[in-house]
Scaffold this motif. Structure first.
Motif, mmCIF file in Angstrom:
data_model
loop_
_atom_site.group_PDB
_atom_site.id
_atom_site.type_symbol
_atom_site.label_atom_id
_atom_site.label_comp_id
_atom_site.label_asym_id
_atom_site.label_seq_id
_atom_site.Cartn_x
_atom_site.Cartn_y
_atom_site.Cartn_z
ATOM 1 N N ARG A 76 37.474 48.197 21.886
ATOM 2 C CA ARG A 76 38.877 47.795 21.801
ATOM 3 C C ARG A 76 39.714 48.679 22.721
ATOM 4 N N THR A 77 40.782 48.119 23.238
ATOM 5 C CA THR A 77 41.769 48.922 23.941
ATOM 6 C C THR A 77 43.118 48.241 23.801
ATOM 7 N N ILE A 78 44.194 48.994 23.971
ATOM 8 C CA ILE A 78 45.545 48.467 23.774
ATOM 9 C C ILE A 78 46.399 48.792 24.989
ATOM 10 N N CYS B 51 53.442 37.639 28.431
ATOM 11 C CA CYS B 51 52.892 37.639 29.789
ATOM 12 C C CYS B 51 51.684 38.560 29.948
ATOM 13 N N MET B 52 51.268 39.227 28.880
ATOM 14 C CA MET B 52 50.168 40.181 28.970
ATOM 15 C C MET B 52 48.837 39.610 28.484
ATOM 16 N N VAL B 53 48.844 38.433 27.884
ATOM 17 C CA VAL B 53 47.619 37.890 27.304
ATOM 18 C C VAL B 53 46.751 37.189 28.347
ATOM 19 N N GLU B 54 47.326 36.232 29.048
ATOM 20 C CA GLU B 54 46.550 35.380 29.954
ATOM 21 C C GLU B 54 45.811 36.134 31.062
ATOM 22 N N PRO B 55 46.416 37.158 31.719
ATOM 23 C CA PRO B 55 45.674 37.866 32.765
ATOM 24 C C PRO B 55 44.368 38.478 32.276
ATOM 25 N N PHE B 56 44.341 38.965 31.034
ATOM 26 C CA PHE B 56 43.120 39.560 30.486
ATOM 27 C C PHE B 56 42.191 38.488 29.912
ATOM 28 N N GLU B 57 42.776 37.515 29.221
ATOM 29 C CA GLU B 57 41.958 36.495 28.570
ATOM 30 C C GLU B 57 41.195 35.654 29.596
ATOM 31 N N ALA B 58 41.690 35.598 30.820
ATOM 32 C CA ALA B 58 41.028 34.810 31.862
ATOM 33 C C ALA B 58 39.765 35.478 32.397
ATOM 34 N N LYS B 59 39.546 36.737 32.056
ATOM 35 C CA LYS B 59 38.394 37.483 32.563
ATOM 36 C C LYS B 59 37.145 37.238 31.713
ATOM 37 N N LYS B 60 36.000 37.156 32.381
ATOM 38 C CA LYS B 60 34.739 37.046 31.657
ATOM 39 C C LYS B 60 34.481 38.340 30.892
ATOM 40 N N GLY C 210 60.574 52.271 17.251
ATOM 41 C CA GLY C 210 59.644 53.063 18.049
ATOM 42 C C GLY C 210 58.427 52.289 18.507
ATOM 43 N N HIS C 211 58.246 51.067 18.016
ATOM 44 C CA HIS C 211 57.107 50.254 18.434
ATOM 45 C C HIS C 211 57.313 49.677 19.835
ATOM 46 N N VAL C 212 56.218 49.329 20.453
ATOM 47 C CA VAL C 212 56.258 48.553 21.689
ATOM 48 C C VAL C 212 55.494 47.253 21.471
ATOM 49 N N GLU C 213 55.878 46.222 22.223
ATOM 50 C CA GLU C 213 55.071 45.006 22.249
ATOM 51 C C GLU C 213 53.816 45.323 23.056
ATOM 52 N N ALA C 214 52.668 44.916 22.562
ATOM 53 C CA ALA C 214 51.410 45.268 23.217
ATOM 54 C C ALA C 214 50.361 44.197 22.956
ATOM 55 N N VAL C 215 49.242 44.321 23.666
ATOM 56 C CA VAL C 215 48.090 43.460 23.404
ATOM 57 C C VAL C 215 46.885 44.337 23.084
ATOM 58 N N GLU C 216 46.159 43.947 22.052
ATOM 59 C CA GLU C 216 44.904 44.615 21.727
ATOM 60 C C GLU C 216 43.772 43.731 22.229
ATOM 61 N N ILE C 217 42.881 44.326 23.011
ATOM 62 C CA ILE C 217 41.811 43.575 23.666
ATOM 63 C C ILE C 217 40.461 44.031 23.129
ATOM 64 N N GLU D 207 37.603 48.156 34.773
ATOM 65 C CA GLU D 207 38.125 46.897 35.304
ATOM 66 C C GLU D 207 39.398 46.474 34.574
ATOM 67 N N LEU D 208 39.432 46.709 33.283
ATOM 68 C CA LEU D 208 40.616 46.335 32.506
ATOM 69 C C LEU D 208 41.818 47.200 32.862
ATOM 70 N N VAL D 209 41.611 48.507 32.958
ATOM 71 C CA VAL D 209 42.729 49.389 33.253
ATOM 72 C C VAL D 209 43.206 49.190 34.693
ATOM 73 N N ASP D 210 42.292 48.853 35.605
ATOM 74 C CA ASP D 210 42.692 48.536 36.990
ATOM 75 C C ASP D 210 43.583 47.299 37.006
ATOM 76 N N LEU D 211 43.241 46.291 36.200
ATOM 77 C CA LEU D 211 44.066 45.082 36.113
ATOM 78 C C LEU D 211 45.428 45.417 35.522
#
Length: 264
Positions: free
Chosen positions: A95-97, A105-114, A142-149, A160-164
């Motif tokens: 997992r990473t966040i 706008c943060m979901v599709e760029p990651f979800e499109a990856k194999k 104090g929260h931020v909007e984020a995606v957990e992958i 590869e994920l952090v580079d993206l």
């Protein structure tokens, strides 16, 4: 929609903790009218009229917006997100966040990856438990909007994920991201223990590319709270709206990247 279909949804919205008082008042008026055997069409038209000004400004709370779109026939996909699918059970899954502006706008760029098992929109890094969208968007929790992958390390690496992530965010903007302004949109990489060193290394590599200081924070991952159903897989639910937002974000990213690399 028949009265027997409408009433349970209205009841649920009235009871939902995220519903605003003004929305709840209108929903209760509609509920009373339907229960008194008034014309259901007229009752729903009154409710649409009451909600329309806020809906046009995208200022209804998420679940109420889902219901409004269903009433008007504008919703592309109102299916409930299956939160049970977002779990890592195998030893080769991690997992990473990432926080980098509006999570729409943060979901599709990651979800499109194999190799991506699941991407979930949510809130993290704040002071209160189980926050709502309204609470986070106030900027006071104090929260931020984020995606957990959740990803399969046999297919795609953390590198590869952090580079993206660096490619789709502006690491020099501490006050938000692109058109999204506020502390709840600031860029943060939340790491597991084994991800810390690599995240720091990539941050150093990015710093060389910019004349402005890199402000993206790197923090240990904390509790991640899933966002409401309305926010999950938003790019699939409302593709036209998402494409317009994505285009604007990409244009701003291109402009700001070159401007800041040149030190302007």
């Amino acid at each position: 929609m028949r009265t027997e279909e409408i009433l349970p949804e209205i009841y649920n919205l009235i009871l939902a903790k995220g519903t605003r008082e003004g929305e709840r008042t209108q929903l209760m008026l509609a509920k009373d009218a339907l229960e008194q055997a008034e014309n259901p069409y007229e009752a729903m038209e009154k409710l649409k009229v009451a909600f329309r000004p806020l809906a046009l400004r995208h200022n209804l709370t998420p679940d109420v917006m889902d219901f409004y779109l269903k009433m008007t026939g504008e919703s592309v996909d109102t299916a409930l997100y299956d939160f049970t699918k977002h779990k890592s059970e195998a030893a080769f899954q991690e997992r990473t966040i990432f926080a980098g502006g509006c999570f729409w706008c943060m979901v599709e760029p990651f979800e499109a990856k194999k190799g991506i098992v699941s991407v979930l929109s949510g809130y993290t890094g704040g002071q209160i438990a189980d926050p709502t969208y309204d609470q986070v968007s106030s900027g006071l929790t104090g929260h931020v909007e984020a995606v957990e992958i959740i990803f399969d390390t046999r297919v795609i690496s953390y590198r590869e994920l952090v580079d993206l992530y660096w490619q789709i965010t502006d690491p020099t903007d501490a006050l938000g991201q692109f058109q999204d302004r506020g502390s709840q949109y600031r860029p943060i990489i939340f790491v597991q223990t084994n991800q810390q060193q690599l995240a720091e290394q990539t941050k150093h590599e990015e710093a060389i590319k910019y004349k402005q200081p890199i402000v993206t924070e790197i923090r240990p991952a904390t509790v991640f709270y899933p966002a409401e159903n309305y926010h999950q897989a938003f790019y699939k639910k409302q593709p036209k709206r998402y494409k317009a937002m994505k285009r604007a974000r990409q244009q701003l990213l291109t402009y700001q990247t070159w401007k800041r690399r040149l030190g302007l």
